[in-house]
Design an enzyme around this catalytic site. Structure first.
Site, mmCIF file in Angstrom:
data_model
loop_
_atom_site.group_PDB
_atom_site.id
_atom_site.type_symbol
_atom_site.label_atom_id
_atom_site.label_comp_id
_atom_site.label_asym_id
_atom_site.label_seq_id
_atom_site.Cartn_x
_atom_site.Cartn_y
_atom_site.Cartn_z
ATOM 1 C CD GLU A 159 -2.778 -1.266 2.441
ATOM 2 O OE1 GLU A 159 -2.731 -0.351 3.271
ATOM 3 O OE2 GLU A 159 -3.515 -2.255 2.560
ATOM 4 C CD GLU A 276 -4.661 -7.853 1.772
ATOM 5 O OE1 GLU A 276 -5.548 -7.109 2.240
ATOM 6 O OE2 GLU A 276 -3.446 -7.641 1.908
HETATM 7 O O1 9MR Z 1 -7.631 -7.873 8.700
HETATM 8 C C1 9MR Z 1 -6.698 -7.016 9.311
HETATM 9 C C2 9MR Z 1 -7.293 -6.417 10.562
HETATM 10 O O2 9MR Z 1 -7.477 -7.420 11.537
HETATM 11 C C3 9MR Z 1 -6.406 -5.323 11.100
HETATM 12 O O3 9MR Z 1 -7.055 -4.687 12.174
HETATM 13 C C4 9MR Z 1 -6.098 -4.320 10.008
HETATM 14 C C5 9MR Z 1 -5.188 -3.250 10.541
HETATM 15 O O4 9MR Z 1 -4.589 -2.495 9.561
HETATM 16 O O5 9MR Z 1 -5.472 -4.990 8.921
HETATM 17 C C6 9MR Z 1 -6.327 -5.919 8.338
HETATM 18 O O6 9MR Z 1 -5.695 -6.479 7.209
HETATM 19 C C7 9MR Z 1 -5.379 -5.572 6.151
HETATM 20 C C8 9MR Z 1 -4.157 -6.082 5.444
HETATM 21 O O7 9MR Z 1 -3.114 -6.285 6.350
HETATM 22 C C9 9MR Z 1 -3.726 -5.139 4.339
HETATM 23 N N1 9MR Z 1 -4.788 -4.856 3.436
HETATM 24 C C10 9MR Z 1 -6.044 -4.468 4.019
HETATM 25 C C11 9MR Z 1 -6.469 -5.500 5.069
HETATM 26 C C12 9MR Z 1 -7.838 -5.192 5.602
HETATM 27 O O8 9MR Z 1 -7.814 -3.959 6.264
#
Ligand code: 9MR
Length: 476
Positions: A159, A276
Site C-alpha cells: 500500500e 486479499e
Molecule cells: O484484517 C486485518 C485487521 O485485523 C487489522 O485490524 C487491520 C489493521 O490495519 O489490517 C487488516 O488487514 C489488512 C491487510 O493487512 C492489508 N490490506 C487491508 C487489510 C484489511 O484492512
C-alpha cells in the site's frame, strides 16, 4: 474469444447451481484438490483469533481441507514481529508455519514495509533517514532470515501508493523519513536474504483500470522502472477488497480491469496474484439469496483471471467466515464464502464448480516461477526517482539483478527438450490429466527420453533451481 469462454463458464456454473448439481460431485473433492489439479493456489488467511485458540474446531478443519496456501491476518506484520526495537517475536508466525508444514500448504508472508501497523518506536526516528534505513533493513534481514525457505513469497511493500491521485502515499513514516527509495531498497534487501522467495508489491484498488490516472496505471509505470533497473520484483498482489456493484452503483472495480493489469504485467514477466479478496455488501442492507448468487458469480469472474491468465497463480480470500471478517470496519458485510455458521455460501459452490469444469486451453502454460532464477551480479541498486541513490545503504554494495532466464520445453518425436535451465540438470515429472504421477527423470543434456510413455495427453512439470514450469503436452 476469451469473453465467450468466460461467459460460457458463467452460464454453466449458474445452470449447475440452479439444478443443485454440485451435490453430485465427489464428496471428498475440495477447493484445494481442484486447485492442485489446475496448478493454482487457493487460500484464506488464518484469522487472528485462530492464533489464540479462539475459533471453533471446524474452522481449522475447513481451512486445511479447502486451502493450499495460507497467510496470517496480522501476525507477521512489523508491530507483531518487532514490537520493541531489535526484539523479535516469531511465536505466532512460527505457529502458522508449523501448521502449514503439517498440512502441506504454501506460506505467504505479509507484510514487510507498510505505513500501517508500524510500532510506535519506529516513529522516534522519523527525522533520521540513515537510522530509518537501518531499521527497515534490520527488520527485513531478521524476519525474512528467520523464515527463509519457509515463507515462499513476501509482500515486501504494501500500500505505498496514494488512494486518490497517481502518486506515492506521502504520509508513511518510510516515505517521509527515507523517500521513495525505501521501496526499491526493501526489494533488494529481501532478495539478498532469501533469493528463492517470490517478492510482491501489494495494494488495493488495483481492479479499477490500467490508465495513468488509476492506481494500477501508476503502479505499472513503477513496475516497468523496477524491471528495467533490475529491482527484484516478481509479483503484484491485488488485494481486491471489492464491493457488490449492484447494491453499490458507485463501486468502479471490475474483473475485466484486473485482467487488463494481469496482461500488462505479463509483458514484464511479472505475476499477478489476488491476495486479499472479499466481495462485500453495504452494511445495513438486506442481502437476498439472489444477491448471494450474484456475489458467487463475481467470485468466479475473479477466479477466471487466475485460471486463464498464464502469469496469474494465486486466489487468496481475506477470511473464511463472515463471522470473523474485518469488513464491518469498512461499512461492508457478508463478503466471504462461508456464512456465520461456517456453512458454504453460493460463492463457495460457484468457485467449486468453476474449478471442476475449467478446461485449460491446449498447450496452456502455468509457470510457477517467473523470475526466481535471476543471475545476480554486484552493483548498487538504483531508483530512478531517488535523488540520492547512495542513501540506499551507504558504504555497502547491493546486488543488482539481471533479467530472469525463463524455462521452456517442447517435444520433438519422443524427446522432451528443456531450455533455459538454471542448473545442469532439471527434474522432470509427468502426470496424467487426473494429476497422477506416471514418470520421473532428470534431464540429460537438456533432454528426456519419452519412449516408454504411452500415447496420450499429459502434464509435464520441469523443476530447475527454484523455477518451475508446468505444461500440458500431447505425446504421439
Ligand atoms: O484484517 C486485518 C485487521 O485485523 C487489522 O485490524 C487491520 C489493521 O490495519 O489490517 C487488516 O488487514 C489488512 C491487510 O493487512 C492489508 N490490506 C487491508 C487489510 C484489511 O484492512
Amino acid at each position: 474469444m476469451k469473453k465467450t469462454h468466460a461467459f460460457a463458464g458463467l452460464v454453466l456454473s449458474t445452470t449447475l447451481l440452479g439444478a443443485g448439481l454440485t451435490n453430485t460431485f465427489a464428496a471428498d473433492e475440495s477447493l484445494r484438490s481442484l486447485a492442485d489439479k489446475n496448478g493454482i493456489y487457493i487460500g484464506a488467511i488464518l484469522n487472528s483469533q485462530w492464533f489464540n485458540g479462539g475459533l471453533p474446531g471446524n474452522y481449522e478443519q475447513i481451512h486445511k481441507k479447502q486451502f493450499n496456501i495460507v497467510v496470517a491476518e496480522n501476525e507477521m506484520k512489523f508491530d507483531a514481529t518487532e514490537p520493541q526495537e531489535g526484539r523479535f517475536n516469531y511465536n505466532n508466525g512460527d505457529k502458522m508455519v508449523k501448521y502449514a508444514q503439517q498440512n502441506g500448504m504454501r506460506v505467504r508472508g505479509h507484510a514487510l514495509a507498510w505505513h500501517s501497523q508500524v510500532p510506535g518506536w519506529v516513529n522516534n526516528y522519523k527525522n533520521d533517514k540513515q537510522k530509518l534505513l537501518k531499521v527497515l533493513k534490520n527488520h527485513i534481514q531478521n524476519v525474512v532470515g528467520h523464515w527463509k525457505g519457509k515463507v515462499a513469497e513476501w509482500d515486501v511493500v504494501n500500500e505505498a501508493i496514494s488512494n486518490n491521485e497517481p502518486q506515492w502515499r506521502t504520509g508513511s513514516v518510510w516515505y517521509q523519513g527515507i523517500g521513495p527509495e525505501f521501496i526499491d531498497s526493501a526489494f533488494v534487501w529481501t532478495h539478498a536474504v532469501d533469493p528463492d522467495a517470490e517478492l510482491c508489491y501489494n495494494d488495493y484498488n488495483l481492479e479499477q483500470g490500467v490508465n495513468p490516472k488509476a492506481k494500477a496505471g501508476f503502479l505499472l509505470e513503477q513496475v516497468k522502472r523496477w524491471v528495467a533497473n533490475g529491482i527484484p520484483i516478481h509479483c503484484v498482489g491485488s488485494q481486491t477488497h471489492v464491493e457488490d456493484t449492484t447494491t453499490d452503483k458507485h463501486f468502479i472495480g471490475s474483473p475485466d480491469s484486473l485482467r487488463s493489469l494481469a496482461k500488462e504485467l505479463a509483458k514484464l514477466n511479472v505475476k499477478l496474484k489476488i491476495t486479499e479478496l472479499d466481495i462485500g455488501f453495504k452494511s445495513g442492507i438486506n442481502v437476498s439469496k439472489s444477491d448471494l448468487e450474484r456475489q458467487g458469480q463475481t467470485f468466479r469472474q475473479y477466479l477466471d483471471i487466475i485460471l486463464e491468465e498464464p502469469n496469474a497463480d494465486t486466489y487468496l480470500i481475506w477470511g473464511v467466515s463472515d463471522k470473523w471478517s474485518w469488513l464491518g470496519g469498512l461499512n461492508r458485510q457478508k463478503g466471504l464464502i462461508y456464512d456465520d455458521n461456517l456453512k458454504p455460501k453460493p460463492a463457495f459452490d460457484s468457485i467449486l464448480v468453476r474449478l471442476q469444469t475449467y478446461e485449460p486451453p491446449k498447450d496452456s502454460v502455468k509457470a510457477d516461477s517467473t523470475a526466481k532464477d535471476s543471475t545476480v551480479k554486484d552493483s548498487t541498486a538504483k531508483d530512478s526517482t531517488a535523488k540520492d541513490s547512495t542513501a540506499l545503504d551507504p558504504g555497502q554494495s547491493i546486488k543488482q539483478f539481471v533479467s530472469p532466464s525463463s524455462l521452456s520445453m517442447h517435444i520433438a518425436g519422443r524427446t522432451l527438450f528443456v531450455t533455459g535451465l538454471a542448473s545442469k540438470r532439471a527434474k522432470v515429472d509427468i502426470f496424467d490429466t487426473q494429476g497422477r504421477p506416471i514418470f520421473s527423470a532428470s534431464t540429460h543434456n537438456g533432454t528426456v527420453d519419452l519412449h516408454n510413455i504411452a500415447e496420450g495427453i499429459y502434464v509435464v512439470r520441469v523443476r530447475s533451481g527454484s523455477s518451475n514450469l508446468i505444461q500440458r503436452v500431447t505425446i504421439k
